[in-house]
Design a protein around this motif. Structure first.
Motif, mmCIF file in Angstrom:
data_model
loop_
_atom_site.group_PDB
_atom_site.id
_atom_site.type_symbol
_atom_site.label_atom_id
_atom_site.label_comp_id
_atom_site.label_asym_id
_atom_site.label_seq_id
_atom_site.Cartn_x
_atom_site.Cartn_y
_atom_site.Cartn_z
ATOM 1 N N UNK A 72 3.334 3.897 6.450
ATOM 2 C CA UNK A 72 3.570 2.991 5.612
ATOM 3 C C UNK A 72 4.889 1.931 5.995
ATOM 4 N N UNK A 73 5.176 0.899 5.098
ATOM 5 C CA UNK A 73 6.235 -0.210 5.425
ATOM 6 C C UNK A 73 7.321 0.637 5.426
ATOM 7 N N UNK A 74 8.248 0.245 6.301
ATOM 8 C CA UNK A 74 9.707 0.362 6.370
ATOM 9 C C UNK A 74 10.510 -0.105 5.357
ATOM 10 N N UNK A 75 9.778 -1.308 4.835
ATOM 11 C CA UNK A 75 10.572 -2.095 4.006
ATOM 12 C C UNK A 75 10.066 -2.015 2.504
ATOM 13 N N UNK A 131 0.858 -1.206 0.080
ATOM 14 C CA UNK A 131 -0.125 0.093 -0.033
ATOM 15 C C UNK A 131 1.021 1.282 0.042
ATOM 16 N N UNK A 132 1.326 1.734 -1.063
ATOM 17 C CA UNK A 132 2.120 2.808 -1.240
ATOM 18 C C UNK A 132 1.398 4.100 -0.870
ATOM 19 N N UNK A 133 0.369 4.347 -0.635
ATOM 20 C CA UNK A 133 -0.500 5.507 -0.198
ATOM 21 C C UNK A 133 -0.089 5.658 1.108
ATOM 22 N N UNK A 134 0.044 4.603 2.052
ATOM 23 C CA UNK A 134 0.507 4.687 3.305
ATOM 24 C C UNK A 134 1.865 5.481 3.543
ATOM 25 N N UNK A 135 2.677 5.301 2.814
ATOM 26 C CA UNK A 135 3.926 5.983 2.642
ATOM 27 C C UNK A 135 3.920 7.330 2.420
ATOM 28 N N UNK A 136 2.988 7.528 1.446
ATOM 29 C CA UNK A 136 2.751 9.001 0.870
ATOM 30 C C UNK A 136 1.980 9.764 2.055
ATOM 31 N N UNK A 137 1.105 9.297 2.663
ATOM 32 C CA UNK A 137 0.541 9.876 3.752
ATOM 33 C C UNK A 137 0.810 9.561 5.138
ATOM 34 N N UNK A 138 2.076 9.347 5.453
ATOM 35 C CA UNK A 138 2.882 8.929 6.516
ATOM 36 C C UNK A 138 2.594 10.039 7.741
ATOM 37 N N UNK A 139 1.922 9.770 8.727
ATOM 38 C CA UNK A 139 1.664 10.551 9.796
ATOM 39 C C UNK A 139 0.114 11.181 9.639
ATOM 40 N N UNK A 140 -0.403 11.206 8.628
ATOM 41 C CA UNK A 140 -1.677 11.640 8.402
ATOM 42 C C UNK A 140 -2.785 10.924 9.161
ATOM 43 N N UNK A 141 -3.829 11.626 9.421
ATOM 44 C CA UNK A 141 -4.790 10.744 10.241
ATOM 45 C C UNK A 141 -5.769 9.753 9.417
ATOM 46 N N UNK A 142 -5.960 8.650 9.911
ATOM 47 C CA UNK A 142 -6.796 7.545 9.384
ATOM 48 C C UNK A 142 -8.300 8.038 9.063
ATOM 49 N N UNK A 143 -8.509 8.325 7.828
ATOM 50 C CA UNK A 143 -9.915 9.003 7.388
ATOM 51 C C UNK A 143 -11.007 8.281 8.367
ATOM 52 N N UNK A 144 -12.032 8.878 8.901
ATOM 53 C CA UNK A 144 -13.007 8.266 9.391
ATOM 54 C C UNK A 144 -13.771 7.640 8.294
ATOM 55 N N UNK A 145 -14.064 8.053 7.177
ATOM 56 C CA UNK A 145 -14.630 7.385 6.351
ATOM 57 C C UNK A 145 -14.191 5.878 5.877
ATOM 58 N N UNK A 146 -12.964 5.915 6.251
ATOM 59 C CA UNK A 146 -12.258 4.356 5.955
ATOM 60 C C UNK A 146 -12.519 3.743 7.259
ATOM 61 N N UNK A 147 -12.256 4.153 8.525
ATOM 62 C CA UNK A 147 -12.184 3.513 9.555
ATOM 63 C C UNK A 147 -13.764 3.174 10.267
ATOM 64 N N UNK A 148 -14.710 4.148 9.766
ATOM 65 C CA UNK A 148 -16.052 3.807 9.830
ATOM 66 C C UNK A 148 -16.596 3.271 11.114
ATOM 67 N N UNK A 149 -15.834 3.668 12.226
ATOM 68 C CA UNK A 149 -16.203 3.358 13.822
ATOM 69 C C UNK A 149 -15.889 1.896 13.932
ATOM 70 N N UNK A 150 -15.084 1.270 13.254
ATOM 71 C CA UNK A 150 -14.902 -0.181 13.485
ATOM 72 C C UNK A 150 -14.415 -0.511 14.845
#
Length: 483
Positions: free
Chosen positions: A115-118, A80-99
């Motif tokens: 994101x992954x260190x590797x 998931x390269x997006x996680x590296x691009x958005x490193x440190x940003x908040x997990x969107x509530x629209x993704x978590x959905x209160x899980x």
């Protein structure tokens, strides 16, 4: 009242009978002395039906490489390269959905993405993404099927692990190996149908317990037999000092006679199970030393699995032993490798864990393949759930941790009727939710039974007035991954 009195009488007399014998001849390694539920047993016709494959099997045996503690899919097979691009940003509530979250991170005020260190690269004809932590696995991607869309309800280790192994989050249910032993029996009368191997890695370990390989309410002959790293691979199996093989044979014959008399008096089927266990222990005294001896393995095999395969009790040694047990007709070989619980210090801990298992896991596939055994042996690799895409605790550029995540994670399967070189299912770009082809734990279990020639809805056992099965009341076969 009559039922309670009969159960009490059976229990009292059985204990009195065995207490007088006081013979420790290996049965401790082969099952408990619990009295079964005599009032809910199946008829002989039902048991015979369930003992036969319901249709032609694709696989004859299973080797389950369980990675206890839950390896992170985001550092292994779900890139998931997006996680590296958005490193440190908040997990969107629209993704978590209160899980649901665990108690370890539910109190966090922030859920920073990490994101992954590797690094990841694509391999094989399927162009499957594999982390740099798994260089040996990357070479066998054309032989395995990576499922990226596993999910479960359990969010903590013990219930999640128990769920995978027994189909329920609570204990006292038969494990998958016990169900297969009950349904199919063993291919080798000198070895158990179900064997268990334990190892521990360099990471933070979660415990494993005998309830994971229990026979539950099935006869104790179906309980998993644990092998150890000691000089005695199966404890309590050897003859006492001063007892010859001939003397042991005579003793067992006399004991079988006494047990048969007890069975005729009380009708307890577990007595017959004990007779079988004593006989199995006697035969295993010859079979186990032979199958655990790796001195005749060629140097090429030792090199393939790595030098750790010469150290009893390591993951590599257990992978090699699993091949030997499976090759000799053991129906279900269960490995547990502890240490995959990276709530913090993930980059360094997971690197060590991956190094423990990568070479030997790949070697097992290659070894089975070159022996012509992979097509009839199903190999499974994976843990009890996945890991969060956000950091648990303080995030750093080169250090972070991940909490439990049951909603989406990865496992892989190989051989035994499973399509090779395939990636199945998909998660969203945050690696948090499944967006294509979800696979529930019961679907996974139903598919394994199907590959072994068993209809998961028909392999049942009546206990306490209810018919139980491994997949409880759900589960559908994942047909798309089958050959």
């Amino acid at each position: 009242m009559e039922k309670e009195q009969l159960e009490h009488g059976l229990n009292h007399n059985r204990r009195k009978f065995l207490g007088k014998l006081s013979l420790g001849i290996g049965s401790l390694a082969l099952g408990s002395l619990l009295i079964p539920d005599l009032f809910n047993r199946k008829s002989a016709e039902e048991e015979l039906f369930d003992a036969l494959p319901h249709f032609a099997p694709k696989a004859k045996r299973v080797i389950y490489l369980f990675q206890n503690g839950a390896p992170s899919q985001l550092e292994s097979f779900d890139y998931k390269p997006l996680l590296n691009k958005q490193m440190g940003q908040e997990l969107p509530e629209s993704i978590r959905m209160g899980q649901r979250l665990t108690g370890m991170t539910s109190g966090q005020s922030s859920f920073p993405l990490v994101g992954s260190y590797f690094g990841f690269q694509q391999y094989g004809e399927a162009r499957a993404w594999v982390s740099d932590l798994f260089p040996h696995t990357s070479k066998i991607v054309d032989d395995i099927c990576i499922i990226k869309s596993m999910h479960t309800e359990a969010i903590n280790h013990d219930p999640a692990l128990t769920f995978f192994q027994t189909g329920a989050q609570v204990g006292n249910r038969p494990s998958m190996g016990a169900w297969l032993s009950y349904g199919l029996g063993s291919e080798n009368s000198n070895l158990p149908a179900f064997c268990v191997l334990l190892s521990r890695g360099k990471g933070n370990g979660q415990g494993v317990y005998s309830k994971l390989w229990t026979n539950g309410f099935l006869d104790s002959i179906h309980q998993g037999v644990q092998f150890s790293a000691s000089e005695d691979p199966v404890l309590y199996l050897g003859d006492p000092v001063g007892m010859s093989r001939a003397d042991r044979r005579k003793m067992l014959d006399k004991l079988a006679t006494l047990n048969q008399m007890s069975f005729e008096s009380y009708g307890d089927p577990e007595i017959q199970a004990k007779i079988q266990q004593y006989e199995m222990a006697f035969r295993m005294q010859t079979a186990v030393p032979e199958v655990t001896d790796i001195s005749k393995e060629p140097d090429s095999i030792i090199k393939m699995y790595g030098p750790d395969c010469l150290v009893p009790g390591t993951y590599a040694a257990n992978c090699l032993l699993a091949r030997k047990l499976s090759e000799n007709g053991v129906r279900f070989v269960q490995l547990y490798h502890q240490g995959w619980d990276q709530h913090d210090n993930l980059p360094s801990e997971m690197k060590g864990q991956a190094k423990d298992v990568d070479q030997a896991s790949a070697a097992l596939i290659q070894d089975l393949k070159q022996r012509g055994l992979l097509d009839e042996t199903l190999v499974v690799w994976g843990g009890e759930f996945g890991r969060t895409n956000y950091c648990q605790g303080k995030i750093q550029a080169d250090n972070y941790g991940r909490d439990h995540h049951p909603r989406a994670f990865s496992v892989w399967m190989a051989g035994g009727g499973v399509k090779s070189g395939m990636v199945y299912g998909e998660t969203d770009e945050f690696g948090y939710n499944i967006v294509d082809k979800p696979v529930h734990v019961h679907d996974f279990q139903a598919t394994i039974l199907h590959l072994m020639g068993i209809n998961h809805e028909k392999l049942t056992y009546k206990h306490l007035g209810r018919r139980y099965r491994l997949t409880d009341v759900s589960g559908k076969i994942v047909k798309d991954i089958l050959v």
